[in-house]
Motif scaffolding. Structure first.
Motif, PDB file in Angstrom:
ATOM      1  N   THR A  73       0.842  -1.208   0.000  1.00  0.00           N
ATOM      2  CA  THR A  73       0.000   0.000   0.000  1.00  0.00           C
ATOM      3  C   THR A  73       0.874   1.255   0.000  1.00  0.00           C
ATOM      4  OG1 THR A  73      -1.582  -1.265   1.286  1.00  0.00           O
ATOM      5  CG2 THR A  73      -2.011   1.071   1.079  1.00  0.00           C
ATOM      6  N   GLY A 103      -6.950  -3.365   3.424  1.00  0.00           N
ATOM      7  CA  GLY A 103      -6.093  -4.266   4.184  1.00  0.00           C
ATOM      8  C   GLY A 103      -6.800  -5.484   4.728  1.00  0.00           C
ATOM      9  N   GLU A 104      -8.079  -5.379   4.992  1.00  0.00           N
ATOM     10  CA  GLU A 104      -8.826  -6.499   5.564  1.00  0.00           C
ATOM     11  C   GLU A 104     -10.306  -6.156   5.430  1.00  0.00           C
ATOM     12  OE1 GLU A 104      -8.423  -6.394   9.919  1.00  0.00           O
ATOM     13  OE2 GLU A 104      -7.369  -4.522   9.604  1.00  0.00           O
ATOM     14  N   PRO A 105     -11.162  -7.134   5.637  1.00  0.00           N
ATOM     15  CA  PRO A 105     -12.591  -6.818   5.567  1.00  0.00           C
ATOM     16  C   PRO A 105     -12.944  -5.789   6.645  1.00  0.00           C
ATOM     17  CG  PRO A 105     -12.217  -9.202   5.559  1.00  0.00           C
ATOM     18  CD  PRO A 105     -10.908  -8.566   5.887  1.00  0.00           C
ATOM     19  N   ASP A 115     -14.107   1.180  -0.063  1.00  0.00           N
ATOM     20  CA  ASP A 115     -13.458   0.007   0.516  1.00  0.00           C
ATOM     21  C   ASP A 115     -12.753  -0.688  -0.644  1.00  0.00           C
ATOM     22  OD1 ASP A 115     -12.734  -2.376   1.698  1.00  0.00           O
ATOM     23  OD2 ASP A 115     -14.788  -3.059   2.072  1.00  0.00           O
ATOM     24  N   THR A 116     -11.413  -0.721  -0.588  1.00  0.00           N
ATOM     25  CA  THR A 116     -10.637  -1.180  -1.744  1.00  0.00           C
ATOM     26  C   THR A 116     -10.021  -2.543  -1.479  1.00  0.00           C
ATOM     27  OG1 THR A 116      -8.604  -0.136  -0.941  1.00  0.00           O
ATOM     28  CG2 THR A 116     -10.064   1.228  -2.290  1.00  0.00           C
ATOM     29  N   TRP A 117     -10.401  -3.538  -2.255  1.00  0.00           N
ATOM     30  CA  TRP A 117      -9.807  -4.862  -2.107  1.00  0.00           C
ATOM     31  C   TRP A 117      -8.692  -5.046  -3.131  1.00  0.00           C
ATOM     32  CZ3 TRP A 117      -8.720  -8.774  -5.420  1.00  0.00           C
ATOM     33  CH2 TRP A 117      -8.200  -9.953  -4.834  1.00  0.00           C
ATOM     34  N   TRP A 118      -7.542  -5.498  -2.649  1.00  0.00           N
ATOM     35  CA  TRP A 118      -6.436  -5.856  -3.541  1.00  0.00           C
ATOM     36  C   TRP A 118      -5.372  -6.567  -2.735  1.00  0.00           C
ATOM     37  CZ3 TRP A 118      -1.671  -2.695  -3.681  1.00  0.00           C
ATOM     38  CH2 TRP A 118      -1.682  -1.631  -2.778  1.00  0.00           C
ATOM     39  N   GLN A 119      -4.243  -6.874  -3.345  1.00  0.00           N
ATOM     40  CA  GLN A 119      -3.187  -7.652  -2.686  1.00  0.00           C
ATOM     41  C   GLN A 119      -1.806  -7.202  -3.177  1.00  0.00           C
ATOM     42  OE1 GLN A 119      -4.548 -11.441  -4.554  1.00  0.00           O
ATOM     43  NE2 GLN A 119      -5.002 -12.088  -2.453  1.00  0.00           N
ATOM     44  N   THR A 120      -0.777  -7.600  -2.440  1.00  0.00           N
ATOM     45  CA  THR A 120       0.591  -7.350  -2.887  1.00  0.00           C
ATOM     46  C   THR A 120       0.748  -7.836  -4.330  1.00  0.00           C
ATOM     47  OG1 THR A 120       1.344  -7.742  -0.629  1.00  0.00           O
ATOM     48  CG2 THR A 120       3.019  -7.802  -2.355  1.00  0.00           C
ATOM     49  N   ASP A 133      -8.551 -15.717  -1.250  1.00  0.00           N
ATOM     50  CA  ASP A 133      -9.636 -15.161  -0.441  1.00  0.00           C
ATOM     51  C   ASP A 133     -10.961 -15.865  -0.750  1.00  0.00           C
ATOM     52  OD1 ASP A 133      -8.140 -13.327   0.886  1.00  0.00           O
ATOM     53  OD2 ASP A 133      -8.845 -11.576  -0.206  1.00  0.00           O
ATOM     54  N   ARG A 135      -9.054 -14.592   4.102  1.00  0.00           N
ATOM     55  CA  ARG A 135      -8.200 -15.649   3.556  1.00  0.00           C
ATOM     56  C   ARG A 135      -8.812 -17.016   3.834  1.00  0.00           C
ATOM     57  NH1 ARG A 135      -3.994 -13.451   0.467  1.00  0.00           N
ATOM     58  NH2 ARG A 135      -3.537 -15.667   0.304  1.00  0.00           N
ATOM     59  N   ASN A 195      -4.252 -12.524   8.655  1.00  0.00           N
ATOM     60  CA  ASN A 195      -4.237 -11.087   8.464  1.00  0.00           C
ATOM     61  C   ASN A 195      -4.390 -10.458   9.847  1.00  0.00           C
ATOM     62  OD1 ASN A 195      -4.761  -8.399   7.826  1.00  0.00           O
ATOM     63  ND2 ASN A 195      -5.723  -8.955   5.894  1.00  0.00           N
ATOM     64  N   ARG A 202       0.087  -9.159   6.784  1.00  0.00           N
ATOM     65  CA  ARG A 202      -0.060 -10.525   6.308  1.00  0.00           C
ATOM     66  C   ARG A 202       1.029 -11.414   6.872  1.00  0.00           C
ATOM     67  NH1 ARG A 202      -0.622 -11.172  -0.080  1.00  0.00           N
ATOM     68  NH2 ARG A 202       0.070 -13.312  -0.291  1.00  0.00           N
TER      69      ARG A 202
HETATM   70  C1  WT7 Z   1      -5.027  -9.597   1.600  1.00  0.00           C
HETATM   71  C2  WT7 Z   1      -3.836  -9.038   0.864  1.00  0.00           C
HETATM   72  C3  WT7 Z   1      -3.915  -4.627  -0.394  1.00  0.00           C
HETATM   73  C4  WT7 Z   1      -2.940  -3.967   0.402  1.00  0.00           C
HETATM   74  C5  WT7 Z   1      -2.849  -4.374   1.826  1.00  0.00           C
HETATM   75  C6  WT7 Z   1      -2.799  -5.848   2.074  1.00  0.00           C
HETATM   76  C7  WT7 Z   1      -6.985  -8.735   2.522  1.00  0.00           C
HETATM   77  C8  WT7 Z   1      -6.998  -6.407   1.546  1.00  0.00           C
HETATM   78  C9  WT7 Z   1      -9.106  -5.896   1.670  1.00  0.00           C
HETATM   79  C10 WT7 Z   1     -10.419  -5.360   1.659  1.00  0.00           C
HETATM   80  C11 WT7 Z   1     -11.197  -7.385   2.526  1.00  0.00           C
HETATM   81  C12 WT7 Z   1      -8.936  -7.208   2.151  1.00  0.00           C
HETATM   82  C13 WT7 Z   1      -7.329  -9.914   1.639  1.00  0.00           C
HETATM   83  C14 WT7 Z   1      -6.151  -9.988   0.686  1.00  0.00           C
HETATM   84  N1  WT7 Z   1      -7.614  -7.493   2.062  1.00  0.00           N
HETATM   85  N2  WT7 Z   1      -7.887  -5.444   1.303  1.00  0.00           N
HETATM   86  N3  WT7 Z   1     -10.670  -4.111   1.227  1.00  0.00           N
HETATM   87  N4  WT7 Z   1     -11.433  -6.146   2.098  1.00  0.00           N
HETATM   88  N5  WT7 Z   1      -9.985  -7.949   2.581  1.00  0.00           N
HETATM   89  O1  WT7 Z   1      -2.025  -6.508   1.116  1.00  0.00           O
HETATM   90  O2  WT7 Z   1      -0.628  -7.965   2.579  1.00  0.00           O
HETATM   91  O3  WT7 Z   1      -0.961  -8.510   0.148  1.00  0.00           O
HETATM   92  O4  WT7 Z   1      -2.823  -8.790   1.795  1.00  0.00           O
HETATM   93  O5  WT7 Z   1      -5.560  -8.604   2.465  1.00  0.00           O
HETATM   94  O6  WT7 Z   1      -7.393 -11.059   2.423  1.00  0.00           O
HETATM   95  O7  WT7 Z   1      -5.941 -11.270   0.141  1.00  0.00           O
HETATM   96  P1  WT7 Z   1      -1.526  -7.973   1.405  1.00  0.00           P
END
Ligand code: WT7
Length: 652
Positions: free
Chosen positions: A318, A394-396, A418-423, A507, A522, A528, A533
């Motif tokens: 992030t 970062g999390e739900p 609310d933004t969902w994404w990952q590394t 997820d 997850r 988380n 993570r």
């Molecule tokens: C995991 C990714 C994305 C940057 C921070 C974390 C969880 C992330 C959300 C959200 C629900 C979320 C997921 C994902 N997560 N954003 N908005 N709603 N869950 O990055 O360390 O790569 O972790 O964080 O479980 O798989 P990360």
């Protein structure tokens, strides 16, 4: 009971974008979102080429995408430089003297760098890197506090085509050593220390520990560049360590950005997986830049005079995408803060927002839940009327926390994205667009442009509305990870083999009757904890490296504040007595091996762990025990039933 009714009502509320917001937004209606989304899925090449033309290319690409699943190449033949797009591009117009970074240190010191100043500092430091024999393609570890120099170091690497790997300042010497060894880094950039809750974090001492002895890491790193932040006493190893400020005396402010192939590696960022050591997620240049540029522009809907604040540390993805590269690529003013949210008092964030007139705030649910706990009076003390948009990542986020964020922080007038994404995804994937998509508290809402997300069952078939399943992505996207550094087989196996050619996120989620995504969390062995993570297997290997531990199994348990807490079940070697002091020692041991964030919240000693006849630890049972539930469901494969009884009773 009352609670359940309330949360049910909250979940069913829908917040349409405020009309004034929508009127000025880039995407101002649902119809506009749907039209562009359709195009981005039906003709991704047309959509992404148009977006990519807003960036500065040194050479135009001749093909948008080459997809030999699971390996993607974007903008083949194109040449581009991320640092040039984040800096030089903004020097010709009115942005030259606009603040690029406004920073506040934990002790209260402040710094503002205009685009012109930041450009000069990046050029100078890029020359320092060259002087110290860092060349295109070399890997560089960055282990720094959240200070502007961390961003300068990243941008300087990008400028000359060196590949950075930022290690979060909360990680231990062992974690640094592993990352150096895996990446083959030849240089390391650090600081004497950083501030956290009034204390100095001994960054340089951790680096010295990581480089001690004859490990692969010690042999690999030839140069350590040290920024003076705290002025505490540190060791300088002659011939290896140099001071940042001394090196600057030898260089000038001219450094042309290196034109790089679109697929040139930009950075490696280590993240935890369900097995083994953290994996080096590799992001490359053109596609990554495009992904973070586009998402920052549309999701945060930046206005020219906004002050935008993402509270993440640069050590996490992030921080890479939405503190440094995304906002700077958009020519925005990005605010950075070095320290803890409750230092010296629990109103530090609100004080900052009032002082600097922050307009956009992007933070994590775990922080929001802590603010709720600390009490509304800390928020109410400050004038937060400058805020116009709020983000969560970062999390739900639980609907109650979402509502509190909207009402108490946002005064009921700011949209919440609310933004969902990952590394691995590099950029935001599922999110509301603040001027277009109505928000439902607790839902990340709809996919961003070009993201073909779906929820499938074990067979890979899409499930009906409201049924739970695995979240996957069916098409490649520009900012996707390209591989796991040095391990393409693991990359393929981990993400692309369960459903061939489709990306497995790890997820679980469901989609409601409006197509909105509700992320559950997850479903693999990744935890988380407070938005950080952690792999259960990593914590387990740290525990079994302790001389008195025979076996360990780590699971997550729901935690009101941190989302998940870490619970470790440990069996000791024969003849070793379980005692309270050993629990403390094991927690410290994990802290030393990984970092304080990984310390188990609870250690439970057990005579044995529940295993199947084939010797596999039955985590499901441990999870039930850890959360205080009685063990239910199928236990017929359990090898020894007496284990269950002792485990459940093992809490002292
Ligand atoms: C995991 C990714 C994305 C940057 C921070 C974390 C969880 C992330 C959300 C959200 C629900 C979320 C997921 C994902 N997560 N954003 N908005 N709603 N869950 O990055 O360390 O790569 O972790 O964080 O479980 O798989 P990360």
């Amino acid at each position: 009971m009352q609670d359940n009714i309330e949360s049910h009502l909250t979940e069913n509320r829908v917040f349409a974008p405020p009309p004034e917001f929508a009127a000025n937004a880039r995407i101002g209606s649902m119809a506009e979102y749907q039209r562009l989304y359709r195009e981005s899925i039906d003709d991704p090449e047309a959509f992404w080429s148009r977006e990519a033309r807003e960036l500065l290319w040194r050479r135009e690409w001749n093909r948008v995408l080459e997809w030999k699943a699971p390996f993607a190449k974007w903008f083949i033949g194109g040449q581009i430089n991320v640092s040039e797009n984040c800096l030089d591009r903004h020097l010709t117009g009115g942005r030259r003297n606009k603040a690029a970074i406004i920073w506040e240190g934990e002790p209260g010191d402040r710094q503002t760098l205009t685009y012109q100043q930041l450009h000069r500092e990046v050029c100078r430091f890029a020359n320092v890197l060259k002087r110290n024999h860092v060349a295109k393609g070399d890997r560089v570890i960055i282990y720094m506090p959240a200070i502007p120099e961390a961003a300068i170091a990243m941008l300087a690497c990008a400028r000359i085509g060196a590949v950075h790997s930022v290690v979060f300042g909360g990680f231990s010497a062992d974690a640094i050593r592993d990352r150096i060894a895996d990446s083959g880094a030849t240089a390391l950039i650090t600081a004497d220390g950083g501030y956290r809750r009034g204390a100095v974090v001994p960054l340089k001492r951790n680096v010295d520990d990581a480089l001690r002895g004859t490990s692969a890491a010690a042999g690999s790193v030839k140069r350590v560049i040290v920024f003076r932040r705290t002025g505490n006493d540190i060791h300088i190893e002659e011939g290896r360590d140099v001071w940042w400020h001394r090196e600057l005396e030898y260089v000038d402010g001219n450094c042309e950005p290196e034109p790089l192939d679109s697929e040139h590696p930009l950075y490696i960022l280590y993240t935890s997986g369900s097995t083994g050591k953290p994996k080096g997620i590799l992001h490359t240049t053109g596609g990554y830049l495009l992904g973070i540029y586009s998402t920052t522009k549309y999701v945060f809907d930046l206005r020219e005079d906004d002050i935008y604040w993402c509270t993440a540390d640069i050590g996490w993805v992030t921080g890479h995408s939405y503190v440094v590269y995304g906002p700077l690529a958009c020519g925005a003013t990005t605010f950075m803060y070095e320290g803890a949210p409750n230092w010296p008092e629990p109103d530090r964030f609100w004080r900052i927002i009032e002082t600097y007139g922050v307009n956009i705030l992007y933070t994590a649910p775990t922080a929001i839940r802590a603010f709720i706990r600390w009490g509304n009076e800390w928020v109410k003390k400050h004038d937060l009327s400058s805020l116009r948009l709020l983000g969560s990542v970062g999390e739900p986020i639980n609907p109650e926390a979402w509502m509190w964020y909207r009402d108490v922080v946002g005064g009921g007038r700011c949209p919440v994205v609310d933004t969902w994404w990952q590394t691995e995804t590099g950029a935001i994937m599922i999110t509301a667009l603040p001027g277009a998509i109505p928000q439902k508290p607790g839902s990340a809402t709809l996919p961003f442009f070009g993201v073909d997300a779906a929820i499938v069952d074990e067979q890979g078939e899409e499930v009906p509305a409201n049924a739970g399943g695995k979240l996957i992505v069916r098409k490649p996207w520009p900012s996707m990870l390209r591989t796991i550094y040095g391990d393409p087989e693991r990359f393929e196996k981990q993400y692309w083999s369960e459903f061939k050619g489709r990306y497995l996120t790890g997820d679980g989620a469901r989609r409601d009757e409006d197509g909105y995504f509700w992320i559950v969390g997850r479903i693999d062995d990744v935890l988380n904890v407070a938005g950080h993570r952690l792999g259960t297997s990593e914590i387990e290997s740290a525990l079994v490296s302790h001389p008195q531990v025979a076996e360990a199994a780590v699971v997550g348990r729901a935690d009101e504040l941190k989302g998940q807490a870490v619970v470790a079940f440990v069996t000791l070697k024969s003849g070793i007595e379980a005692h309270q002091e050993l629990k403390r020692e094991l927690r410290e041991h994990v802290g030393k091996h990984i970092g304080a964030i990984a310390k188990p919240d609870e250690v439970r000693f057990a005579e044995a762990l529940p295993k199947t006849r084939s010797g596999k630890i039955m985590r499901r049972l441990l999870k039930e025990i850890a959360s205080g539930k009685s063990v239910t469901g199928d236990t017929t494969t359990l090898e020894d039933f007496s284990v269950l009884a002792t485990l459940s009773g093992s809490e002292e």
